[in-house]
Design an enzyme around this catalytic site. Structure first.
Site, short mmCIF file in Angstrom:
data_model
loop_
_atom_site.label_atom_id
_atom_site.label_comp_id
_atom_site.label_asym_id
_atom_site.label_seq_id
_atom_site.Cartn_x
_atom_site.Cartn_y
_atom_site.Cartn_z
N ASP A 1 0.82 -1.21 0.00
CA ASP A 1 0.00 0.00 0.00
C ASP A 1 0.86 1.27 0.00
O ASP A 1 2.09 1.19 0.08
CB ASP A 1 -0.93 -0.03 1.23
CG ASP A 1 -2.35 0.30 0.84
OD1 ASP A 1 -2.52 1.22 0.04
OD2 ASP A 1 -3.28 -0.35 1.35
N ASP B 1 -10.70 2.72 -2.95
CA ASP B 1 -11.27 1.49 -2.38
C ASP B 1 -12.72 1.26 -2.82
O ASP B 1 -13.52 2.19 -2.86
CB ASP B 1 -11.26 1.55 -0.85
CG ASP B 1 -9.84 1.42 -0.32
OD1 ASP B 1 -8.89 1.39 -1.12
OD2 ASP B 1 -9.69 1.36 0.92
C1 GLA Z 1 -6.01 0.91 1.64
C2 GLA Z 1 -6.26 -0.13 0.55
C3 GLA Z 1 -7.31 -1.12 1.02
C4 GLA Z 1 -6.88 -1.77 2.31
C5 GLA Z 1 -6.56 -0.72 3.36
C6 GLA Z 1 -5.91 -1.30 4.59
O1 GLA Z 1 -7.08 1.74 1.81
O2 GLA Z 1 -6.65 0.50 -0.63
O3 GLA Z 1 -7.57 -2.06 0.02
O4 GLA Z 1 -5.74 -2.58 2.07
O5 GLA Z 1 -5.67 0.27 2.85
O6 GLA Z 1 -5.74 -0.34 5.58
#
Ligand code: GLA
Length: 543
Positions: A160, A217
């Site tokens: 990430d 997300d």
């Molecule tokens: C980000 C990613 C998600 C998830 C979260 C975890 O937002 O895009 O898919 O992995 O972090 O905190």
């Protein structure tokens, strides 16, 4: 003589072996399939929960149809000790992370883990997870990679970019390069790596990752699913050869309507996204389970060609996407009739738009039902938020006539919105498909490329480039030059139309194509080019 014969036999066997390997073809990685903890549990995960979900993958029959990975997302972090050693969360994972990877492996599955390119995790920023502070890869690339892959034995990692982007302002390309090199140095295993930057990060990404996120997300609602599909509509040329645009984890089994779930799964399949289930596998509704185990949809996602479908028609609200199945330039293609709108949408798709001709057999892959035979045109009414995913098997394959700019590989493209003038997709109503590509040119690397311009026999063609004159007031440079290269041979056009109000204009010229695949590029090495709509190819018959 005998000796000679013996050698001869060995050589023949070796030759056969090479031949067999060649005939079987090199097996490319298809998009990964599995389950991930994030969508349902966020950081609230633990050992028992992961084990339960692993068991459910097996007893619910997901493993049998190809789901393989159990991925632990954010939430397992504990702390980093004075030697830099990372520890798992003391209450959630008291026995450490190796026991889980071992457990997952003992079920014949693969195990995935998660980390962060910076120092602090997303969970520490968005989910108040205090254990996420200082546990990212920043400064600990080799040490953590060795822990994840050599000691714990994980097979996948998602990396990430929360702390890295917000707190350290690192450069994506340099940062991921550093991490990936460290991983490659400590482990020779084929680790499946996912880059999570919430937008297409740039064409460098294919060298470092198997898949990369292209959007923010996902959430369990139609707007989110629709938004992610729209972000991926024109990115097909950036995927392929075992590398994929990741549309994020699936929200199936989490409250979408039945039609929306079908569209969600169908589009993820035809767009060749990784398929990571995001719901609780122990309570998944029967209908959602059947959909996720639909072997015919899975087959188009796991097709050995590894292609992402591209848009060939956009009329009214409806989009038509297509991709080859099994053989490139064959007669069998997967087609999506996608209706993102809130109203019914009538589709009428001439077979020739799909580069097909003659009589065609149609099969509905969501319903798993033959639809009979059509000639000339495929017609369907598709419900709001719906899709028809079809397998079309026709008598004949035609050569492609229209190459859209929005189907091209844009060498300098990223979706990070960091530069003041970067190559981008730009809607224009009168353009074919309603879309153009703007801001090509300016330097020699900023070109659009079509590397799949197929001519069966080769020969002379009329090439016509359709463009929209650039907005004069917007920039000081007047953008009216196009350079076209056909297999390296260059054609330049500098006296193009300058008035944008004239709409879509064209320039035509003759080119030679070789039999098979050709590479065509459009750009302008020193000045900017006008917005490009598409080009067409018409064979010139020389009798
Ligand atoms: C980000 C990613 C998600 C998830 C979260 C975890 O937002 O895009 O898919 O992995 O972090 O905190």
């Amino acid at each position: 003589m005998r000796k000679f014969n013996g050698r001869f036999v060995i050589l023949v066997l070796m030759g056969m072996n090479i031949y067999n390997n060649y005939a079987q073809g090199y097996k490319m990685d298809t998009p990964i399939m599995g389950w991930s903890s994030w969508n349902t549990y966020r950081v609230d995960i633990n050992e028992a929960l992961i084990k339960k979900q692993t068991d459910a993958m097996v007893y619910n029959g997901f493993k049998k149809v190809g789901y393989q990975f159990v991925n632990i997302d954010d939430g397992f972090f504990g702390w980093r000790d004075e030697k830099g050693q990372l520890h798992s969360h003391p209450e959630r994972f008291p026995n450490g992370m190796k026991v889980l990877a071992d457990y997952i492996h003992s079920k014949g599955l693969k195990a995935g883990i998660y980390s962060e390119a910076g120092a602090n995790t997303c969970g520490s920023i968005w989910d108040s997870d205090k254990n996420g502070i200082g546990v990212g890869l920043y400064g600990f690339e080799h040490q953590d990679a060795s822990l994840f892959f050599n000691e714990w034995g994980y097979d996948f990692i998602k990396i990430d970019y929360c702390g890295a982007g917000q707190q350290l302002e690192l450069d994506e390309k340099e940062r991921y390069k550093e991490i990936v090199n460290a991983i490659r140095e400590v482990s020779s295993r084929n680790i499946s790596l996912n880059i999570c930057r919430w937008a297409y990060p740039g064409t460098w990404v294919k060298n470092y990752a198997r898949s990369w996120r292209i959007s923010e997300d996902i959430s369990p609602n139609w707007e989110s699913v629709k938004h992610i599909i729209s972000k991926n509509l024109y990115l097909s040329a950036f995927a392929g050869e075992g590398h994929y645009n990741d549309m994020d984890m699936l929200e199936i089994g989490r409250g979408l309507s039945e039609v929306e779930e079908e569209t969600h799964f169908g589009m993820w399949c035809i767009m060749c996204s990784p398929l990571l289930i995001g719901c609780d596998l122990t309570t998944i509704p029967e209908k959602s389970m059947d959909l996720l185990k639909n072997k015919e949809l899975i087959a188009i996602n796991q097709d050995p060609l590894g292609l992402q479908a591209y848009v060939v028609q956009h009329k009214g609200d409806g989009y038509v996407l297509v991709k080859d199945l099994e053989t490139r330039q064959g007669t069998k293609r997967a087609v999506a009739l996608y209706n993102p709108s809130g109203k019914w949408c009538s589709f009428s798709v001439p077979l020739e738009t799909l580069e097909l001709a003659g009589v065609a057999e149609i099969r509905d892959l969501v319903r798993r039902k033959n639809q009979g035979i059509v000639k000339d045109v495929i017609e369907y009414d598709v419900e709001p938020h719906g899709v028809k995913i079809l397998c079309v098997n026709a008598e004949k394959r035609l050569e492609r006539v229209v190459y859209e700019a929005e189907q091209a590989y844009l060498n300098d493209f990223d979706d990070l919105a960091k530069r003041s003038r970067s190559v981008a997709f730009m809607p224009f109503e009168d353009a074919s498909g309603g879309m153009t590509v703007c801001n090509l040119g300016g330097h020699k690397k900023n070109y659009a490329e079509w590397n799949d311009v197929y001519s069966k026999k080769g020969g002379r063609y009329e090439m016509k480039v359709f463009y929209v004159p650039a907005e004069k007031k917007q920039y000081s440079v007047i953008d009216h030059k196009i350079e076209v290269s056909v297999n390296g041979e260059r054609f330049s056009f500098s006296n193009l139309e300058k008035e944008r109000s004239k709409g879509v204009m064209s320039v035509a010229f003759e080119i030679d194509l070789k039999p098979g695949y050709n590479v065509i590029r459009i750009g302008s090495r020193y000045t900017w080019s006008p917005d490009i709509d598409c080009f067409t190819l018409k064979p010139i018959h020389q009798d």
